[in-house]
Scaffold this motif. Structure first.
Motif, PDB file in Angstrom:
ATOM      1  N   GLN A   1       0.831  -1.212   0.000  1.00  0.00           N
ATOM      2  CA  GLN A   1       0.000   0.000   0.000  1.00  0.00           C
ATOM      3  C   GLN A   1       0.861   1.255   0.000  1.00  0.00           C
ATOM      4  O   GLN A   1       0.591   2.199  -0.744  1.00  0.00           O
ATOM      5  CB  GLN A   1      -0.935   0.015   1.220  1.00  0.00           C
ATOM      6  CG  GLN A   1      -2.074  -0.960   1.117  1.00  0.00           C
ATOM      7  CD  GLN A   1      -2.921  -0.980   2.391  1.00  0.00           C
ATOM      8  OE1 GLN A   1      -2.641  -0.290   3.355  1.00  0.00           O
ATOM      9  NE2 GLN A   1      -3.963  -1.802   2.383  1.00  0.00           N
ATOM     10  N   GLN A   2       1.906   1.258   0.822  1.00  0.00           N
ATOM     11  CA  GLN A   2       2.806   2.407   0.872  1.00  0.00           C
ATOM     12  C   GLN A   2       3.501   2.603  -0.478  1.00  0.00           C
ATOM     13  O   GLN A   2       3.598   3.721  -0.974  1.00  0.00           O
ATOM     14  CB  GLN A   2       3.862   2.228   1.963  1.00  0.00           C
ATOM     15  CG  GLN A   2       3.334   2.333   3.362  1.00  0.00           C
ATOM     16  CD  GLN A   2       4.399   2.024   4.409  1.00  0.00           C
ATOM     17  OE1 GLN A   2       5.590   1.985   4.117  1.00  0.00           O
ATOM     18  NE2 GLN A   2       3.966   1.798   5.634  1.00  0.00           N
ATOM     19  N   GLY A   3       3.991   1.522  -1.061  1.00  0.00           N
ATOM     20  CA  GLY A   3       4.664   1.599  -2.353  1.00  0.00           C
ATOM     21  C   GLY A   3       3.730   2.036  -3.460  1.00  0.00           C
ATOM     22  O   GLY A   3       4.118   2.808  -4.348  1.00  0.00           O
ATOM     23  N   ASP A   4       2.499   1.568  -3.419  1.00  0.00           N
ATOM     24  CA  ASP A   4       1.510   1.965  -4.423  1.00  0.00           C
ATOM     25  C   ASP A   4       1.178   3.447  -4.279  1.00  0.00           C
ATOM     26  O   ASP A   4       1.088   4.177  -5.274  1.00  0.00           O
ATOM     27  CB  ASP A   4       0.252   1.109  -4.272  1.00  0.00           C
ATOM     28  CG  ASP A   4      -0.688   1.202  -5.458  1.00  0.00           C
ATOM     29  OD1 ASP A   4      -0.208   1.457  -6.585  1.00  0.00           O
ATOM     30  OD2 ASP A   4      -1.903   1.025  -5.264  1.00  0.00           O
ATOM     31  N   ALA A   5       1.031   3.903  -3.025  1.00  0.00           N
ATOM     32  CA  ALA A   5       0.680   5.302  -2.778  1.00  0.00           C
ATOM     33  C   ALA A   5       1.787   6.258  -3.236  1.00  0.00           C
ATOM     34  O   ALA A   5       1.498   7.336  -3.748  1.00  0.00           O
ATOM     35  CB  ALA A   5       0.396   5.518  -1.291  1.00  0.00           C
ATOM     36  N   ASP A   6       3.048   5.848  -3.064  1.00  0.00           N
ATOM     37  CA  ASP A   6       4.131   6.757  -3.481  1.00  0.00           C
ATOM     38  C   ASP A   6       4.621   6.475  -4.900  1.00  0.00           C
ATOM     39  O   ASP A   6       5.574   7.099  -5.368  1.00  0.00           O
ATOM     40  CB  ASP A   6       5.280   6.755  -2.471  1.00  0.00           C
ATOM     41  CG  ASP A   6       6.054   5.447  -2.408  1.00  0.00           C
ATOM     42  OD1 ASP A   6       5.994   4.648  -3.351  1.00  0.00           O
ATOM     43  OD2 ASP A   6       6.757   5.246  -1.395  1.00  0.00           O
ATOM     44  N   GLY A   7       3.958   5.552  -5.597  1.00  0.00           N
ATOM     45  CA  GLY A   7       4.266   5.300  -7.000  1.00  0.00           C
ATOM     46  C   GLY A   7       5.531   4.501  -7.242  1.00  0.00           C
ATOM     47  O   GLY A   7       6.044   4.473  -8.362  1.00  0.00           O
ATOM     48  N   SER A   8       6.053   3.823  -6.210  1.00  0.00           N
ATOM     49  CA  SER A   8       7.298   3.074  -6.391  1.00  0.00           C
ATOM     50  C   SER A   8       7.076   1.636  -6.854  1.00  0.00           C
ATOM     51  O   SER A   8       8.037   0.902  -7.054  1.00  0.00           O
ATOM     52  CB  SER A   8       8.115   3.094  -5.095  1.00  0.00           C
ATOM     53  OG  SER A   8       7.403   2.475  -4.047  1.00  0.00           O
ATOM     54  N   ILE A   9       5.816   1.230  -7.028  1.00  0.00           N
ATOM     55  CA  ILE A   9       5.527  -0.115  -7.523  1.00  0.00           C
ATOM     56  C   ILE A   9       4.905  -0.015  -8.909  1.00  0.00           C
ATOM     57  O   ILE A   9       3.894   0.644  -9.105  1.00  0.00           O
ATOM     58  CB  ILE A   9       4.566  -0.881  -6.586  1.00  0.00           C
ATOM     59  CG1 ILE A   9       5.210  -1.102  -5.229  1.00  0.00           C
ATOM     60  CG2 ILE A   9       4.177  -2.224  -7.210  1.00  0.00           C
ATOM     61  CD1 ILE A   9       4.332  -1.824  -4.243  1.00  0.00           C
ATOM     62  N   ASP A  10       5.536  -0.678  -9.845  1.00  0.00           N
ATOM     63  CA  ASP A  10       4.987  -0.791 -11.195  1.00  0.00           C
ATOM     64  C   ASP A  10       4.274  -2.144 -11.242  1.00  0.00           C
ATOM     65  O   ASP A  10       4.911  -3.184 -11.346  1.00  0.00           O
ATOM     66  CB  ASP A  10       6.117  -0.728 -12.232  1.00  0.00           C
ATOM     67  CG  ASP A  10       5.618  -0.907 -13.653  1.00  0.00           C
ATOM     68  OD1 ASP A  10       4.400  -1.121 -13.850  1.00  0.00           O
ATOM     69  OD2 ASP A  10       6.451  -0.840 -14.572  1.00  0.00           O
ATOM     70  N   TRP A  11       2.952  -2.132 -11.149  1.00  0.00           N
ATOM     71  CA  TRP A  11       2.184  -3.374 -11.037  1.00  0.00           C
ATOM     72  C   TRP A  11       2.259  -4.222 -12.311  1.00  0.00           C
ATOM     73  O   TRP A  11       1.913  -5.398 -12.289  1.00  0.00           O
ATOM     74  CB  TRP A  11       0.734  -3.088 -10.661  1.00  0.00           C
ATOM     75  CG  TRP A  11       0.635  -2.614  -9.240  1.00  0.00           C
ATOM     76  CD1 TRP A  11       0.414  -1.338  -8.824  1.00  0.00           C
ATOM     77  CD2 TRP A  11       0.786  -3.388  -8.056  1.00  0.00           C
ATOM     78  NE1 TRP A  11       0.419  -1.272  -7.447  1.00  0.00           N
ATOM     79  CE2 TRP A  11       0.642  -2.517  -6.948  1.00  0.00           C
ATOM     80  CE3 TRP A  11       1.043  -4.739  -7.801  1.00  0.00           C
ATOM     81  CZ2 TRP A  11       0.737  -2.950  -5.631  1.00  0.00           C
ATOM     82  CZ3 TRP A  11       1.133  -5.162  -6.483  1.00  0.00           C
ATOM     83  CH2 TRP A  11       0.984  -4.276  -5.424  1.00  0.00           C
TER      84      TRP A  11
END
Length: 117
Positions: free
Chosen positions: A79-89
């Protein structure tokens, strides 16, 4: 584990037990031991002494697994990574259809004699 990684994980861990009687083992030291086991693939008995006793480290790993703490940590970090845009799903996922297991993972045994008629 770096200080930056520790600061991200620390609030996600259960509260450290108070020192009543024997002192509680530090979460960071134990977590580093668990990460060493996972990174090396070594058996628990080969855990270096600097991480604490094998019983303490393995016990905490399995208790946290039973309590769902690892799953909660994973979900929170995602969730934290998704919120800060650091995860490319599109890139960061595991698709079990492409993971192959060694033939012995299916329970094949070497040296079992099969009677043939």
């Amino acid at each position: 584990m770096t200080d930056e990684q520790w600061e991200k994980l620390r609030p996600l861990l259960p509260p450290q037990k108070p020192n009543i009687g024997r002192p509680a083992h530090d979460h960071r030291r134990i977590l580093n031991g668990i990460l060493w086991i996972l990174r090396t693939g070594a058996p628990w008995r080969d855990l270096p002494e600097r991480y604490g006793s094998v019983g303490t480290v393995s016990s905490r790993f399995y208790r946290w697994q039973q309590a769902g703490i690892w799953q909660r940590i994973l979900e929170e970090l995602q969730q934290q990574g998704d919120a800060d845009g650091s995860i490319d799903w599109e890139k960061h996922f595991v698709d079990s259809t492409i993971i192959r297991a060694h033939q012995h993972a299916a329970g094949a045994k070497r040296g079992i004699k099969i009677k043939r008629r």
